[in-house]
Design a protein around this motif. Structure first.
Motif, PDB file in Angstrom:
ATOM      1  N   ASN A  50      -4.879  22.529  -3.881  1.00  0.00           N
ATOM      2  CA  ASN A  50      -5.341  22.256  -5.251  1.00  0.00           C
ATOM      3  C   ASN A  50      -4.207  21.928  -6.219  1.00  0.00           C
ATOM      4  N   ILE A  51      -3.195  21.237  -5.700  1.00  0.00           N
ATOM      5  CA  ILE A  51      -2.098  20.763  -6.555  1.00  0.00           C
ATOM      6  C   ILE A  51      -2.525  19.447  -7.200  1.00  0.00           C
ATOM      7  N   SER A  52      -2.333  19.328  -8.490  1.00  0.00           N
ATOM      8  CA  SER A  52      -2.695  18.087  -9.190  1.00  0.00           C
ATOM      9  C   SER A  52      -1.759  16.954  -8.748  1.00  0.00           C
ATOM     10  N   GLU A  75      -5.432   5.608   0.619  1.00  0.00           N
ATOM     11  CA  GLU A  75      -6.434   5.542   1.684  1.00  0.00           C
ATOM     12  C   GLU A  75      -6.778   6.929   2.231  1.00  0.00           C
ATOM     13  N   ALA A  76      -5.789   7.822   2.222  1.00  0.00           N
ATOM     14  CA  ALA A  76      -6.004   9.159   2.789  1.00  0.00           C
ATOM     15  C   ALA A  76      -6.870  10.041   1.912  1.00  0.00           C
ATOM     16  N   LEU A  77      -6.794   9.830   0.584  1.00  0.00           N
ATOM     17  CA  LEU A  77      -7.573  10.666  -0.330  1.00  0.00           C
ATOM     18  C   LEU A  77      -8.948  10.048  -0.554  1.00  0.00           C
ATOM     19  N   PRO A  78     -10.004  10.841  -0.501  1.00  0.00           N
ATOM     20  CA  PRO A  78     -11.368  10.323  -0.606  1.00  0.00           C
ATOM     21  C   PRO A  78     -11.620   9.494  -1.861  1.00  0.00           C
ATOM     22  N   LEU A  79     -11.072   9.936  -2.980  1.00  0.00           N
ATOM     23  CA  LEU A  79     -11.311   9.232  -4.245  1.00  0.00           C
ATOM     24  C   LEU A  79     -10.054   8.555  -4.778  1.00  0.00           C
ATOM     25  N   GLY A  80      -9.090   8.300  -3.889  1.00  0.00           N
ATOM     26  CA  GLY A  80      -7.835   7.720  -4.332  1.00  0.00           C
ATOM     27  C   GLY A  80      -7.024   8.728  -5.116  1.00  0.00           C
ATOM     28  N   TYR A  81      -6.047   8.270  -5.853  1.00  0.00           N
ATOM     29  CA  TYR A  81      -5.218   9.184  -6.620  1.00  0.00           C
ATOM     30  C   TYR A  81      -4.880   8.573  -7.971  1.00  0.00           C
ATOM     31  N   ALA A  82      -4.486   9.422  -8.890  1.00  0.00           N
ATOM     32  CA  ALA A  82      -4.079   8.944 -10.216  1.00  0.00           C
ATOM     33  C   ALA A  82      -2.926   9.810 -10.716  1.00  0.00           C
ATOM     34  N   ASN A  83      -2.053   9.197 -11.473  1.00  0.00           N
ATOM     35  CA  ASN A  83      -0.954   9.905 -12.150  1.00  0.00           C
ATOM     36  C   ASN A  83       0.094  10.491 -11.202  1.00  0.00           C
ATOM     37  N   MET A  84       0.089  10.095  -9.929  1.00  0.00           N
ATOM     38  CA  MET A  84       1.121  10.603  -9.031  1.00  0.00           C
ATOM     39  C   MET A  84       2.368   9.734  -9.148  1.00  0.00           C
ATOM     40  N   TRP A  85       3.514  10.377  -9.062  1.00  0.00           N
ATOM     41  CA  TRP A  85       4.772   9.661  -9.159  1.00  0.00           C
ATOM     42  C   TRP A  85       5.271   9.337  -7.748  1.00  0.00           C
TER      43      TRP A  85
END
Length: 534
Positions: A50-52, A75-85
């Motif tokens: 549960n790390i943002s 592709e690995a995350l079900p809903l994609g990702y946002a705000n990751m560096w």
């Protein structure tokens, strides 16, 4: 290699992916799925811990590697990702400085210079650097490239102008002449930094050194970023230089931060830019409680290749992680494929080597397609003999090294065409244009046009214009000259070429160079030839 979404992972990969808090060193040999491990670890932290995504920083060395990692995580995350560096070290530095540059007296709208622009800046301000030895009278720009490389390496080693001055002052019993040279360099280094700051310019090395300066002089800002990034992952850690490792340690202070580094000392390719494999050994000292995971299962090669490469790399002992840490990095294959003997072909000269390789490719071309072959060279300029030999034998090829882009024949042809549009009296450029195989102008006809241009005291382009205007009869222009031997086919080619050049000269008033080149490729039909690669 199995796709990460299939979750076909070996025990060592799972151990690295599911490791909890604290520092982690992943020693990953070639082809062992390290990118999959980094991607899956990011996925694990987000979905299981549960790390943002915004609390994860992933750094690598090339834009290509960063994009690949971004794609795999998405592709690995079900809903994609946002705000990751997820970025390269330099892109990370640029992003920080755009937000925080004012805190160290820099313009946040600074311009990032290319190497060529750095040289131009230095040349423009050459007489402001108080140089003597490094600005010889006969060739005042001789040392510019060398000095800029030297300054860049100083930044890579985290050496500021003040640090460099202290080093110079501490030289002690050094010859006066050598001390004066260092003094010139110190003063030039300081002046160069002042000029860049005044003109709101930075080079690539500044992207790291300025962030270091920011974090060291503004502890509150550093604290904000330390709190922001709960987990930091570094790919290709063996390619970090001293300054980059110093930056990592500021964000993830030893000895117990959540820092994951992936390294393989056998794959270090940036030593010429200051990369230090010693950083891996220093990491072990800085983070003594770090968990070590070794990935030995190779998903790429046959065991024959792995065993031969391992036997070769063992010659680097004892200066390897394997010898220092007492671990085994011997790779084991996972693919069940046919084992083939590795051949060693020896030649006396590089030209003979290129010929041998080309002959070998021709021999195997009945069994394999040309696109199944790859030739690896240590440096871009080492590819020249192979390129010439492949072209001589009519073997189709693609050169994928960016360093020699402007030495490619096709690129030289395009530059020659732009040169003709810019200056039609450039005889070298028009001669290269007329010599292109596509136009099929014979050597005899080229020689004839050259001779007439000299006799008429005209440029080669103007001679071609006169030839077209007078339907190949230049006796109209020069009464005492005999009629040049220009065939009907060549005359038609020259007519079309001159007409096209005149048309593009008009278009150049409002269109970009890229558009003009596209028109040239389209009008001549060269675009089909260049893109029709089998």
């Amino acid at each position: 290699m199995p796709d990460s979404s299939d979750k076909v992972l070996n025990p060592e990969q799972i151990e690295a992916i599911e490791y909890g808090e604290g520092p982690l060193l992943i020693i990953a040999g070639a082809g062992t799925g390290k990118t999959t491990v980094v991607t899956e670890r990011i996925k694990y932290l987000i979905t299981q811990k549960n790390i943002s995504p915004s609390e994860i920083l992933a750094l690598t060395f090339t834009e290509k590697a960063a994009r690949e990692m971004e794609t795999r995580v998405d592709e690995a995350l079900p809903l994609g990702y946002a705000n990751m560096w997820i970025s390269t070290f330099h892109s990370f530095g640029d992003r920080i400085l755009r937000d925080e540059a004012l805190n160290i007296g820099l313009d946040p709208k600074y311009k990032l210079m290319t190497e060529a622009e750095s040289v131009q800046l230095f040349r423009k301000n050459l007489f402001r650097f108080d140089l003597e030895y490094f600005r010889p009278l006969g060739n005042p720009t001789k040392f510019i490239d060398g000095m800029l490389q030297h300054f860049s390496r100083l930044k890579d080693e985290d050496v500021s102008p003040l640090d460099y001055q202290k080093f110079m002052e501490g030289l002690g019993e050094t010859e006066e002449e050598e001390k004066n040279r260092y003094k010139e360099l110190v003063n030039a280094y300081r002046a160069y930094e002042e000029i860049k700051t005044k003109e709101s310019l930075v080079d690539f090395a500044d992207l790291i050194s300025n962030v270091l300066k920011l974090f060291r002089t503004r502890p509150k800002i550093l604290s904000n970023y330390k709190d922001k990034f709960k987990y930091i992952l570094i790919d290709e850690f063996q390619d970090t230089n001293y300054a980059q490792y110093a930056l990592i340690k500021l964000l993830a202070p030893p000895p117990k931060s959540n820092l994951t580094v992936v390294a393989d000392d056998n794959q270090s390719i940036y030593r010429f830019r200051g990369a230090a494999v010693s950083n891996v050994l220093q990491f072990i000292k800085d983070y003594p409680e770090a968990k070590n995971v070794v990935l030995n299962q190779n998903y790429r090669s046959t065991q024959t290749i792995l065993d031969n490469s391992y036997r070769l790399i063992k010659n680097n002992d004892p200066d390897t992680l394997e010898a220092t840490m007492g671990i085994s990095k011997k790779l084991k294959k996972t693919r069940e494929v046919e084992e083939k003997t590795v051949e060693f072909l020896m030649s006396e000269r590089v030209e003979d080597e290129a010929e041998t390789v080309a002959q070998k490719i021709q021999e195997l071309s009945d069994t394999y397609s040309y696109k199944d072959f790859a030739i690896l060279v240590r440096a871009n300029n080492h590819a020249d003999p192979f390129i010439k030999e492949l072209a001589r034998k009519g073997i189709p090829y693609q050169f994928l090294g960016p360093g020699m882009l402007f030495r490619q024949p096709e690129v030289k042809d395009l530059i020659a065409y732009l040169s003709v549009l810019y200056n039609y009296e450039d005889n070298v450029a028009i001669y290269r244009l007329l010599s292109m195989e596509f136009f099929e102008i014979s050597g005899r006809e080229l020689a004839t046009l050259l001779n007439f241009s000299k006799k008429l005291n005209l440029s080669l382009f103007e001679t071609c214009e006169k030839t077209v205007e007078n339907n190949g009869d230049l006796t109209v222009v020069g009464k005492s000259l005999s009629k040049p031997e220009i065939g009907e086919k060549t005359l038609k080619t020259l007519t079309n070429l001159i007409t096209m050049v005149h048309r593009h000269m008009e278009l150049a008033k409002k269109d970009t160079a890229g558009q003009i080149l596209y028109y040239f490729l389209e009008d001549t039909g060269l675009i089909k030839t260049l893109t029709d690669y089998k």
